[in-house]
Design a protein around this motif. Structure first.
Motif, short mmCIF file in Angstrom:
data_model
loop_
_atom_site.label_atom_id
_atom_site.label_comp_id
_atom_site.label_asym_id
_atom_site.label_seq_id
_atom_site.Cartn_x
_atom_site.Cartn_y
_atom_site.Cartn_z
N GLY A 66 -11.60 -12.56 -7.64
CA GLY A 66 -11.41 -11.15 -7.92
C GLY A 66 -11.00 -10.38 -6.68
N GLN A 67 -11.59 -10.74 -5.53
CA GLN A 67 -11.21 -10.08 -4.28
C GLN A 67 -9.77 -10.39 -3.90
OE1 GLN A 67 -14.26 -11.67 -1.77
NE2 GLN A 67 -15.84 -10.25 -2.49
N HIS A 68 -9.37 -11.64 -4.09
CA HIS A 68 -7.99 -12.02 -3.79
C HIS A 68 -7.00 -11.31 -4.71
CE1 HIS A 68 -9.27 -16.03 -1.70
NE2 HIS A 68 -9.60 -14.96 -1.02
N GLU A 69 -7.42 -11.07 -5.95
CA GLU A 69 -6.54 -10.41 -6.92
C GLU A 69 -6.21 -8.99 -6.48
OE1 GLU A 69 -4.05 -10.42 -9.96
OE2 GLU A 69 -5.43 -12.11 -9.72
N GLU A 70 -7.13 -8.35 -5.76
CA GLU A 70 -6.89 -6.97 -5.30
C GLU A 70 -5.61 -6.88 -4.48
OE1 GLU A 70 -10.10 -5.02 -3.38
OE2 GLU A 70 -11.57 -5.55 -4.93
N ARG A 71 -5.41 -7.86 -3.61
CA ARG A 71 -4.23 -7.85 -2.75
C ARG A 71 -2.95 -7.93 -3.58
NH1 ARG A 71 -5.58 -11.91 0.04
NH2 ARG A 71 -6.91 -10.68 1.44
N THR A 72 -2.97 -8.75 -4.61
CA THR A 72 -1.81 -8.88 -5.49
C THR A 72 -1.54 -7.59 -6.25
OG1 THR A 72 -2.28 -11.25 -5.78
CG2 THR A 72 -0.84 -10.21 -7.40
N ILE A 73 -2.61 -6.96 -6.75
CA ILE A 73 -2.44 -5.69 -7.47
C ILE A 73 -1.83 -4.63 -6.56
CG2 ILE A 73 -3.66 -3.82 -8.64
CD1 ILE A 73 -5.74 -5.90 -9.54
N ILE A 74 -2.32 -4.55 -5.34
CA ILE A 74 -1.81 -3.55 -4.39
C ILE A 74 -0.32 -3.80 -4.12
CG2 ILE A 74 -1.97 -2.75 -1.99
CD1 ILE A 74 -5.04 -3.45 -2.26
N GLU A 75 0.05 -5.06 -3.94
CA GLU A 75 1.47 -5.38 -3.72
C GLU A 75 2.32 -4.95 -4.90
OE1 GLU A 75 1.56 -9.55 -3.02
OE2 GLU A 75 0.71 -9.42 -0.99
N ASP A 76 1.82 -5.18 -6.12
CA ASP A 76 2.57 -4.80 -7.31
C ASP A 76 2.70 -3.28 -7.44
OD1 ASP A 76 3.03 -7.41 -8.01
OD2 ASP A 76 1.39 -7.53 -9.47
N LEU A 77 1.62 -2.57 -7.12
CA LEU A 77 1.69 -1.10 -7.19
C LEU A 77 2.71 -0.55 -6.21
CD1 LEU A 77 -2.11 -0.15 -7.48
CD2 LEU A 77 -0.41 -0.22 -9.30
N ARG A 78 2.71 -1.08 -5.01
CA ARG A 78 3.67 -0.61 -4.01
C ARG A 78 5.11 -0.97 -4.41
NH1 ARG A 78 -0.27 -2.21 1.07
NH2 ARG A 78 -1.31 -0.18 1.20
N ALA A 79 5.25 -2.10 -5.08
CA ALA A 79 6.58 -2.55 -5.49
C ALA A 79 7.22 -1.61 -6.51
CB ALA A 79 6.51 -3.96 -6.07
N ILE A 80 6.40 -0.89 -7.29
CA ILE A 80 6.94 0.03 -8.28
C ILE A 80 6.91 1.48 -7.79
CG2 ILE A 80 6.37 -1.50 -10.20
CD1 ILE A 80 4.03 0.42 -10.86
N GLY A 81 6.67 1.66 -6.49
CA GLY A 81 6.78 3.00 -5.92
C GLY A 81 5.51 3.80 -5.83
N ILE A 82 4.37 3.19 -6.02
CA ILE A 82 3.09 3.89 -5.89
C ILE A 82 2.62 3.81 -4.44
CG2 ILE A 82 0.64 3.83 -6.52
CD1 ILE A 82 1.48 3.03 -9.34
N THR A 83 2.30 4.95 -3.87
CA THR A 83 1.80 5.00 -2.49
C THR A 83 0.28 4.93 -2.52
OG1 THR A 83 3.69 6.28 -1.71
CG2 THR A 83 1.69 6.37 -0.38
#
Length: 339
Positions: A66-83
């Motif tokens: 679950g902790q590792h998944e956070e990093r992936t989620i953050i990368e995906d959010l930034r990829a779609i333009g979320i700061t």
């Protein structure tokens, strides 16, 4: 033909044992992520380190995933333009009086499609299929009240009035998102609950007196609530001399000491006296340096001139018997009852 015996130390078991040997100690505060829990007694006991979660290796590996998944989620959010910022090692914290606090997964400045210029608290969770399906069906507030309460407290503590909940299904990688609106009344009630449980001297009632109740079955406090077993953790927080203070510290009334260091709290000292709320033994007498408990119908002195808390927890019946041979060994050789 002889069959090769099954291994006793499989790779999987060795990995799990490795993780089990690295259990994190209980947290020092009343976590915002916990206050929505269904049982107030559990919250009260957990905060006082009387009942402590001990997870198996598989569960600990799931937490890591679950902790590792956070990093992936953050990368995906930034990829779609979320700061988003204040993530992972740089997380922001909210801190209230009376030990209530928590760490936020992230703060979104802008870019959420439904409200591009709105700030949001970000909360990330992973779920199995059953849990995820229920979340999709009912929404966060009904399906995951602990997560909902957690976000409300984070919004209360930061002044940000929206939260974005992002859930991932670990089994098929489905994504669920939900924007949560700040509910000031709800958040203040939740905060009051957490602070009340910190301040309360008396243990709350259990969620159920039925030993087969489904929410009790796997609780670390099950034997205490339903089998009348004492809670045997000896530390400053289970000591009758200690008390939590409004500023998030603990005080020792035995040694007139404020702000007991966290590491010291975990060990305690030889003057530990059993908090009568944490056992089912009747308190018969209370002095400045000792108390007298009724164990097996007999008085047992705990503290100066009597048995230490660790001795009583190790073998309450032997302490209650007050055997002459045991007394002689303790007096002559400074012996201690350990089992």
């Amino acid at each position: 033909m002889a069959k090769i015996p099954e291994p006793t130390n499989t790779i999987a078991s060795l990995i799990d044992r490795h993780h089990e040997s690295m259990q994190e100690p209980p947290r020092g505060h009343m976590g915002c992520s916990e206050i929505g829990h269904h049982c107030e007694r559990w919250l009260w006991l957990k905060f006082r380190w009387a009942a402590i979660d001990r997870f198996n290796g598989r569960t600990l590996r799931m937490f890591r995933r679950g902790q590792h998944e956070e990093r992936t989620i953050i990368e995906d959010l930034r990829a779609i333009g979320i700061t988003i910022h204040s993530t992972e090692g740089g997380q922001s914290r909210v801190k209230f009086d009376w030990h209530v606090s928590g760490s936020i997964d992230g703060i979104i400045e802008y870019g959420v499609p439904e409200a591009p210029h709105k700030r949001h608290i970000a909360e990330f969770k992973t779920h199995n299929t059953k849990s995820f399906d229920d979340l999709e069906k009912q929404g966060v507030e009904k399906s995951k009240p602990q997560h909902y309460t957690q976000m409300q407290l984070y919004m209360l503590g930061t002044g940000i009035d929206r939260a974005l909940y992002i859930a991932i299904c670990k089994d098929d990688d489905r994504i669920y998102t939900e924007r949560i609106k700040f509910d000031k009344e709800y958040a203040e009630r939740a905060l009051a609950k957490g602070q009340r449980l910190v301040k309360e001297d008396c243990i709350p009632p259990p969620i159920s007196v039925n030993p087969s109740w489904y929410q009790c079955k796997w609780c670390p406090a099950y034997s205490f609530c339903h089998e009348k077993e004492p809670l045997k953790n000896v530390n400053c927080r289970t000591c009758a001399f200690s008390e939590p203070l409004i500023d998030g510290t603990w005080r020792c009334n035995k040694h007139d000491a404020d702000d007991i260091p966290l590491d010291y709290q975990r060990v305690g000292c030889d003057d530990h006296r059993i908090n009568p709320e944490l056992s089912h033994w009747k308190l018969l007498l209370e002095g400045d340096d000792y108390s007298v408990l009724e164990i097996n119908g007999k008085p047992v002195k705990n503290g100066v001139g009597g048995y230490s808390s660790r001795e009583i927890f190790a073998n309450p019946s032997l302490c209650a018997d007050n055997d002459d041979f045991v007394i002689e060994l303790r007096n002559k050789f400074d012996g201690k009852i350990t089992t």
